[in-house]
Design a protein around this motif. Structure first.
Motif, PDB file in Angstrom:
ATOM      1  N   ASN A   1      -6.062   1.994  -6.936  1.00 55.54           N
ATOM      2  CA  ASN A   1      -6.168   1.737  -5.335  1.00 55.54           C
ATOM      3  C   ASN A   1      -4.517   2.102  -4.625  1.00 55.54           C
ATOM      4  O   ASN A   1      -4.511   1.882  -3.584  1.00 55.54           O
ATOM      5  CB  ASN A   1      -6.527   0.361  -5.248  1.00 55.54           C
ATOM      6  CG  ASN A   1      -8.172   0.356  -5.342  1.00 55.54           C
ATOM      7  OD1 ASN A   1      -9.117   0.893  -4.469  1.00 55.54           O
ATOM      8  ND2 ASN A   1      -8.439  -0.206  -6.344  1.00 55.54           N
ATOM      9  N   GLN A   2      -3.774   2.456  -5.471  1.00 57.46           N
ATOM     10  CA  GLN A   2      -2.585   2.830  -5.125  1.00 57.46           C
ATOM     11  C   GLN A   2      -1.699   1.675  -4.306  1.00 57.46           C
ATOM     12  O   GLN A   2      -1.111   1.620  -3.201  1.00 57.46           O
ATOM     13  CB  GLN A   2      -2.588   3.904  -3.725  1.00 57.46           C
ATOM     14  CG  GLN A   2      -2.852   5.210  -4.632  1.00 57.46           C
ATOM     15  CD  GLN A   2      -2.791   6.464  -3.673  1.00 57.46           C
ATOM     16  OE1 GLN A   2      -1.795   6.523  -3.098  1.00 57.46           O
ATOM     17  NE2 GLN A   2      -3.966   7.054  -3.447  1.00 57.46           N
TER      18      GLN A   2
ATOM     19  N   SER B   1       1.125  -1.156  -0.069  1.00 58.17           N
ATOM     20  CA  SER B   1       0.017   0.194   0.028  1.00 58.17           C
ATOM     21  C   SER B   1       0.865   0.997   0.080  1.00 58.17           C
ATOM     22  O   SER B   1       1.760   1.536   1.033  1.00 58.17           O
ATOM     23  CB  SER B   1      -1.075   0.106   1.249  1.00 58.17           C
ATOM     24  OG  SER B   1      -1.737   1.194   1.265  1.00 58.17           O
ATOM     25  N   LEU B   2       0.754   2.138  -1.048  1.00 56.03           N
ATOM     26  CA  LEU B   2       1.554   3.298  -1.314  1.00 56.03           C
ATOM     27  C   LEU B   2       0.947   4.291  -0.010  1.00 56.03           C
ATOM     28  O   LEU B   2       1.829   5.130   0.285  1.00 56.03           O
ATOM     29  CB  LEU B   2       1.261   3.854  -2.433  1.00 56.03           C
ATOM     30  CG  LEU B   2       1.966   3.215  -3.590  1.00 56.03           C
ATOM     31  CD1 LEU B   2       1.585   3.880  -5.083  1.00 56.03           C
ATOM     32  CD2 LEU B   2       3.687   3.063  -3.391  1.00 56.03           C
ATOM     33  N   LYS B   3      -0.244   4.145   0.372  1.00 59.25           N
ATOM     34  CA  LYS B   3      -0.819   5.009   1.473  1.00 59.25           C
ATOM     35  C   LYS B   3      -0.339   4.747   2.667  1.00 59.25           C
ATOM     36  O   LYS B   3       0.304   5.637   3.547  1.00 59.25           O
ATOM     37  CB  LYS B   3      -2.310   4.875   1.520  1.00 59.25           C
ATOM     38  CG  LYS B   3      -3.142   5.279   0.302  1.00 59.25           C
ATOM     39  CD  LYS B   3      -4.494   5.168   0.543  1.00 59.25           C
ATOM     40  CE  LYS B   3      -5.314   5.728  -0.834  1.00 59.25           C
ATOM     41  NZ  LYS B   3      -6.934   5.525  -0.484  1.00 59.25           N
TER      42      LYS B   3
ATOM     43  N   LYS C   1      -3.440   0.327  -9.824  1.00 58.82           N
ATOM     44  CA  LYS C   1      -3.060   1.581  -9.771  1.00 58.82           C
ATOM     45  C   LYS C   1      -3.906   2.704  -9.163  1.00 58.82           C
ATOM     46  O   LYS C   1      -3.678   3.509  -8.499  1.00 58.82           O
ATOM     47  CB  LYS C   1      -2.650   1.989 -11.444  1.00 58.82           C
ATOM     48  CG  LYS C   1      -1.993   3.237 -11.547  1.00 58.82           C
ATOM     49  CD  LYS C   1      -1.857   3.516 -12.989  1.00 58.82           C
ATOM     50  CE  LYS C   1      -1.301   5.092 -13.028  1.00 58.82           C
ATOM     51  NZ  LYS C   1      -0.931   5.230 -14.603  1.00 58.82           N
TER      52      LYS C   1
END
Length: 406
Positions: free
Chosen positions: A330-331, A301-303, A328
């Motif tokens: 949903n990061q 998860s990029l978040k 992409k």
């Protein structure tokens, strides 16, 4: 009243303006004889090898497992030129296949009217998902003739494969096949499933040292392997490549290694042990057979700046991501395995097959399966892809990725 889809079909196939009225008159007769004989009509998904093999094999096995008392007579057709002519040839020895112009109008009529649904056949219960676990119960439904077996064995000898060689098939997905076979279609939404074949080179070398003959499968591949050895064949770029040998090689292998591509359907068809390197999407991975060994790609998860747990993947509605754009949007980064990880997973499967025993440590696999089943119950949209969870999840994978246990 014609629907938009039906109008498009008629416009693209004007012969149907003639064949459908004739077929409707014949259908009246077929309705009259239904108490004695039910004639059914179906199509076979002949355009893509995964569906061509598995949907059809599942249908045939399910017909045996759940055969009804009715006296059925089935007629099929290929809606497209078969993507593998040897498969088509073998199917014609098993079931009744007629030209498209004859069967298609009956198919269209039977599917349009609900009261004619008894005349529809060829559909497996859940597409290419074995939700009734029938493949482990029955042998392959299509077989080679004696002459074909003799020819196939001679071809293996010409390839340099000796009788005592143990064949391992390797199928690594890239985008070259779809680009060539379907030039007018955009399949970039599958790009997250592509992989670099060179990452498998350490594993290829290891397998050869262990006495295996490694064959890179595929009819069209992008990148050649910069490696040469008498016990390795890049079949995808060899003179031996043919629809027949696609089938025959797969029928003789000891293990099929794949990163989730349609080609591994050959291994599934012949009930071969199958190692999936990076099973996705998580909610629809292959779990129907004891011959399947799964590993799963981490969802970074990029978040959150970390890998998600199994439960988080489900609760954040990420378990059925079929396209690159989905991840992409949903990061999410799908973390591909390193060459060393791939080698470790292959080593574990070889050890399992050698000893015919699954190693367990603190019941990690049981814990994973319990957690997976719990999430499937919470999210029925994923549960429809599964029957009994019979596949295995590698200990080496679970020990390193304990986020999948939560």
């Amino acid at each position: 009243m014609l629907e938009a889809k039906e109008f498009r079909i008629l416009k693209s196939e004007p012969i149907l303006f003639l064949t459908i009225p004739i077929s409707m008159m014949i259908m009246l007769l077929l309705i009259l004889i239904r108490p004695f004989l039910v004639v059914r009509f179906g199509l076979l998904h002949s355009d893509r090898i995964g569906h061509f093999l598995i949907n059809t094999e599942l249908f045939l096995c399910e017909e045996i497992a759940f055969k009804k008392k009715k006296n059925f007579f089935d007629l099929f057709y290929f809606p497209t030129t078969p993507c593998n002519l040897q498969v088509a040839k073998m199917l014609k020895r098993k079931i009744h296949i007629l030209p498209k112009v004859i069967v298609r109008p009956f198919c269209l009529i039977s599917r349009k009217y609900k009261f004619l649904s008894i005349h529809v056949t060829g559909k497996s219960i859940a597409g290419d998902y074995d939700v009734k676990n029938v493949l482990d119960k029955f042998k392959p439904q299509i077989k080679f003739t004696k002459d074909e077996i003799i020819y196939g064995l001679n071809q293996l000898i010409k390839m340099g494969i000796k009788d005592n060689n143990k064949i391992i098939c390797l199928a690594v997905r890239d985008d070259s096949y779809l680009k060539k076979e379907f030039p007018n279609s955009n399949f970039s939404y599958h790009s997250h499933r592509n992989e670099n074949i060179s990452k498998y080179l350490p594993a290829i070398k290891y397998l050869i040292k262990k006495g295996y003959f490694v064959i890179r499968m595929g009819s069209i591949t992008k990148k050649p392997i910069n490696f040469s050895h008498e016990n390795f064949l890049d079949y995808s770029k060899s003179k031996f490549k043919s629809d027949f040998m696609d089938m025959f090689i797969s029928s003789k292998c000891k293990l099929f290694i794949s990163n989730n591509t349609g080609v591994d359907a050959f291994g599934i068809l012949f009930r071969k042990p199958l190692l999936h390197i990076g099973s996705i999407p998580l909610g629809a991975i292959s779990t129907f057979s004891t011959k399947i060994f799964n590993t799963i790609l981490n969802h970074y998860s990029l978040k959150l700046r970390r890998n998600l747990t199994l439960s988080e993947i489900f609760t954040q509605n990420l378990s059925l991501g079929w396209t690159s754009n989905f991840y992409k949007k949903n990061q999410i980064l799908l973390i591909k395995f390193t060459s060393q990880e791939i080698l470790i997973y292959i080593k574990e499967v070889l050890e399992i097959l050698k000893n015919n025993k699954i190693k367990k440590k603190k019941n990690l696999e049981d814990k994973f399966k319990d957690n997976y089943l719990l999430n499937l119950k919470k999210f029925p949209e994923a549960k429809i892809y599964h029957g009994k969870i019979k596949s295995h999840f590698l200990l080496s994978f679970l020990k390193k990725n304990k986020n999948f246990l939560n």
